[in-house]
Design a protein around this motif. Structure first.
Motif, PDB file in Angstrom:
ATOM      1  N   GLN A  18      12.027  27.005  43.176  1.00 26.83           N
ATOM      2  CA  GLN A  18      12.679  26.829  41.880  1.00 26.83           C
ATOM      3  C   GLN A  18      12.831  25.329  41.681  1.00 26.83           C
ATOM      4  O   GLN A  18      13.451  24.659  42.512  1.00 26.83           O
ATOM      5  CB  GLN A  18      14.050  27.504  41.873  1.00 26.83           C
ATOM      6  CG  GLN A  18      14.671  27.442  40.497  1.00 26.83           C
ATOM      7  CD  GLN A  18      16.096  27.935  40.490  1.00 26.83           C
ATOM      8  OE1 GLN A  18      16.986  27.298  41.044  1.00 26.83           O
ATOM      9  NE2 GLN A  18      16.308  29.065  39.884  1.00 26.83           N
ATOM     10  N   GLN A  70      20.422  23.601  35.390  1.00 28.80           N
ATOM     11  CA  GLN A  70      20.165  24.940  34.821  1.00 28.80           C
ATOM     12  C   GLN A  70      18.712  25.127  34.389  1.00 28.80           C
ATOM     13  O   GLN A  70      18.133  26.189  34.609  1.00 28.80           O
ATOM     14  CB  GLN A  70      21.039  25.159  33.576  1.00 28.80           C
ATOM     15  CG  GLN A  70      22.507  24.991  33.802  1.00 28.80           C
ATOM     16  CD  GLN A  70      23.071  26.136  34.603  1.00 28.80           C
ATOM     17  OE1 GLN A  70      22.547  27.247  34.557  1.00 28.80           O
ATOM     18  NE2 GLN A  70      24.111  25.870  35.360  1.00 28.80           N
ATOM     19  N   THR A 108      12.115  25.960  36.466  1.00 28.40           N
ATOM     20  CA  THR A 108      11.015  26.932  36.533  1.00 28.40           C
ATOM     21  C   THR A 108      10.973  27.489  37.951  1.00 28.40           C
ATOM     22  O   THR A 108      11.092  26.734  38.917  1.00 28.40           O
ATOM     23  CB  THR A 108       9.660  26.255  36.225  1.00 28.40           C
ATOM     24  OG1 THR A 108       9.713  25.704  34.919  1.00 28.40           O
ATOM     25  CG2 THR A 108       8.508  27.256  36.287  1.00 28.40           C
ATOM     26  N   THR A 109      10.814  28.801  38.058  1.00 27.13           N
ATOM     27  CA  THR A 109      10.625  29.427  39.374  1.00 27.13           C
ATOM     28  C   THR A 109       9.183  29.878  39.461  1.00 27.13           C
ATOM     29  O   THR A 109       8.706  30.628  38.605  1.00 27.13           O
ATOM     30  CB  THR A 109      11.581  30.623  39.543  1.00 27.13           C
ATOM     31  OG1 THR A 109      12.911  30.134  39.399  1.00 27.13           O
ATOM     32  CG2 THR A 109      11.431  31.258  40.923  1.00 27.13           C
ATOM     33  N   GLU A 126       6.301  34.938  33.157  1.00 28.69           N
ATOM     34  CA  GLU A 126       7.369  35.873  32.786  1.00 28.69           C
ATOM     35  C   GLU A 126       6.818  37.296  32.675  1.00 28.69           C
ATOM     36  O   GLU A 126       7.035  38.001  31.692  1.00 28.69           O
ATOM     37  CB  GLU A 126       8.093  35.370  31.532  1.00 28.69           C
ATOM     38  CG  GLU A 126       8.722  34.025  31.879  1.00 28.69           C
ATOM     39  CD  GLU A 126       9.565  33.348  30.808  1.00 28.69           C
ATOM     40  OE1 GLU A 126       9.494  33.745  29.649  1.00 28.69           O
ATOM     41  OE2 GLU A 126      10.283  32.404  31.182  1.00 28.69           O
ATOM     42  N   ASN A 167      10.606  30.653  33.422  1.00 31.11           N
ATOM     43  CA  ASN A 167      11.576  29.596  33.136  1.00 31.11           C
ATOM     44  C   ASN A 167      12.980  30.180  33.023  1.00 31.11           C
ATOM     45  O   ASN A 167      13.142  31.321  32.580  1.00 31.11           O
ATOM     46  CB  ASN A 167      11.242  28.922  31.802  1.00 31.11           C
ATOM     47  CG  ASN A 167      10.014  28.027  31.907  1.00 31.11           C
ATOM     48  OD1 ASN A 167       9.575  27.688  32.995  1.00 31.11           O
ATOM     49  ND2 ASN A 167       9.466  27.657  30.768  1.00 31.11           N
ATOM     50  N   SER A 168      13.976  29.377  33.375  1.00 33.06           N
ATOM     51  CA  SER A 168      15.357  29.842  33.242  1.00 33.06           C
ATOM     52  C   SER A 168      15.808  29.713  31.788  1.00 33.06           C
ATOM     53  O   SER A 168      16.802  30.277  31.388  1.00 33.06           O
ATOM     54  CB  SER A 168      16.281  29.001  34.124  1.00 33.06           C
ATOM     55  OG  SER A 168      16.274  27.671  33.650  1.00 33.06           O
ATOM     56  N   SER A 189       8.761  21.870  29.298  1.00 33.06           N
ATOM     57  CA  SER A 189       8.804  22.607  30.566  1.00 33.06           C
ATOM     58  C   SER A 189       7.770  22.082  31.549  1.00 33.06           C
ATOM     59  O   SER A 189       7.671  22.583  32.655  1.00 33.06           O
ATOM     60  CB  SER A 189       8.575  24.092  30.314  1.00 33.06           C
ATOM     61  OG  SER A 189       7.312  24.268  29.715  1.00 33.06           O
ATOM     62  N   SER A 220       9.380  20.787  34.988  1.00 29.37           N
ATOM     63  CA  SER A 220       9.806  21.816  35.944  1.00 29.37           C
ATOM     64  C   SER A 220       8.622  22.649  36.413  1.00 29.37           C
ATOM     65  O   SER A 220       8.497  22.959  37.592  1.00 29.37           O
ATOM     66  CB  SER A 220      10.902  22.690  35.334  1.00 29.37           C
ATOM     67  OG  SER A 220      10.480  23.248  34.113  1.00 29.37           O
ATOM     68  N   ASP A 225      23.971  21.880  30.431  1.00 32.71           N
ATOM     69  CA  ASP A 225      23.368  21.573  31.731  1.00 32.71           C
ATOM     70  C   ASP A 225      24.094  20.382  32.362  1.00 32.71           C
ATOM     71  O   ASP A 225      24.982  19.790  31.741  1.00 32.71           O
ATOM     72  CB  ASP A 225      21.872  21.281  31.558  1.00 32.71           C
ATOM     73  CG  ASP A 225      21.061  21.741  32.767  1.00 32.71           C
ATOM     74  OD1 ASP A 225      21.630  21.737  33.877  1.00 32.71           O
ATOM     75  OD2 ASP A 225      19.879  22.067  32.606  1.00 32.71           O
TER      76      ASP A 225
END
Ligand code: PMV
Length: 349
Positions: free
Chosen positions: A9, A39, A42-43, A64, A100-101, A110, A113, A337
């Motif tokens: 992450q 916060q 990206t995972t 996703e 993405n969170s 993005s 991340s 954040d």
């Protein structure tokens, strides 16, 4: 073959001294300094499967939970550029899942991340699949190096708190090839620095970052811009070390406005701020003058406003956002954040 699924992450970051203009293979024309977020992240996970044709890169990519051809193409292009350094990338089929969170359409960049998460996965997997060995410091340095090849700003996402990327006379270890963690001890006033992202517009940017950087190649103000960035680096280092909020706020805001001034005066020209952006800027300045609370704004290459302020003023600033600024945000969207600890790893065997 490695059977481990590597998951990283990795956070986004917001530049306080901006990187705008590059040369060679993703090398910055000036040094930049950023705040790592907590916060907005990206995972990404990477696992390997057997494949028959050995020569080509083969990727099974989902974003996703769904196939995404546009992102897959970008990833393949990136993997092609680094495949000679990681034999396992061509020897196996790569299964990559990413999410993405923050909402994809929130108008938040993005690439920092996502590219840092991917670079971290590639490097961690190489320690198993290609039996590479790295000491922790070397690992993060390399992760930053490979993240940079995907997206310049991603180089700064692999470190906690503040990161610096690029050569500067003010930072000995500053380096164009990879970012470093901010080298000085910063004043405790900046502990847990807050960043509230006011979403003025959710649409994708009208200028890609590649095209944006290219605008600097023939920009009449380019030489002066790089001088300014260098002297502001000195100022922000001094502000962070001494806890000088006045210098911090003026430096951060001038950087944001200069980035947009450069875009507005380039050929072709881009105006990425929206009326809501200017309304927020005006109110932030008025609020700061009236209350003496140190809150300032910064902008990415887009219309959304990042409000930066100390933890100890959180309550007051959030009230101000709720009462005066939400009305300029699309669907009243704000992401609260703050300073983050950097990327997190998970390995599933
Ligand atoms: O990393 P890139 O190529 O998307 O460029 C990022 C440029 C800015 O976000 C505008 C500034 C910065 O330093 O992050």
């Amino acid at each position: 073959m490695s059977t481990a699924t590597i998951t990283w992450q990795s956070p986004s970051n917001i530049a306080l001294i901006k990187y705008w203009g590059k040369h060679g293979n993703q090398l910055p024309n000036n040094a930049s300094l950023s705040l790592t977020l907590n916060q907005a992240a990206t995972t990404t996970s990477l696992s390997l499967k057997k494949k028959r044709k050995k020569a080509e890169i083969e990727v099974d990519f989902t974003f996703e939970g769904e196939k995404n051809e546009k992102f897959a193409e970008k990833i393949i292009h990136y993997l092609e550029s680094i495949k000679n350094e990681f034999p396992y990338l061509t020897a196996n089929k790569l299964v990559i899942e990413s999410a993405n969170s923050f909402p994809h359409s929130a108008g938040i960049a993005s690439s920092a991340s996502s590219m840092s998460a991917l670079a971290l996965c590639i490097l961690s997997q190489s320690m198993i699949a290609d039996k590479k060995e790295y000491k922790p410091e070397e690992f993060y340095q390399k992760a930053s190096y490979y993240a940079r090849l995907g997206s310049g700003s991603a180089a700064r996402s692999v470190f906690p708190d503040f990161s610096v990327w690029g050569k500067s006379t003010h930072i000995k270890a500053g380096n164009d090839k990879y970012a470093i963690q901010y080298p000085n001890k910063f004043n405790s006033d900046f502990n847990d620095l807050q960043d509230s992202i006011l979403i003025v517009n959710e649409k994708e940017k009208s200028v890609s970052s590649r095209a944006g950087h290219a605008l600097m190649n023939h920009h009449p103000m380019a030489a002066q811009r790089y001088k300014n960035a260098e002297s502001r680096m000195k100022d922000i280092l001094s502000a962070l070390t001494k806890g000088d909020w006045e210098l911090f706020c003026s430096t951060v805001e001038t950087e944001a406005l200069e980035l947009h001034a450069l875009m507005m005066t380039s050929n072709p020209s881009f105006i990425l701020m929206k009326p809501g952006t200017l309304e927020i800027i005006e109110r932030v300045r008025r609020f700061r003058n009236e209350t003496k609370i140190p809150v300032c704004f910064t902008l990415d290459a887009g219309p959304n406003v990042h409000l930066i302020y100390p933890y100890f003023e959180k309550k007051q600033v959030r009230n101000f956002i709720q009462e005066e600024l939400l009305t300029f945000c699309t669907k009243k969207k704000v992401i609260y954040d703050s300073m983050g600890n950097g990327p997190q790893l998970r390995i599933d065997e």
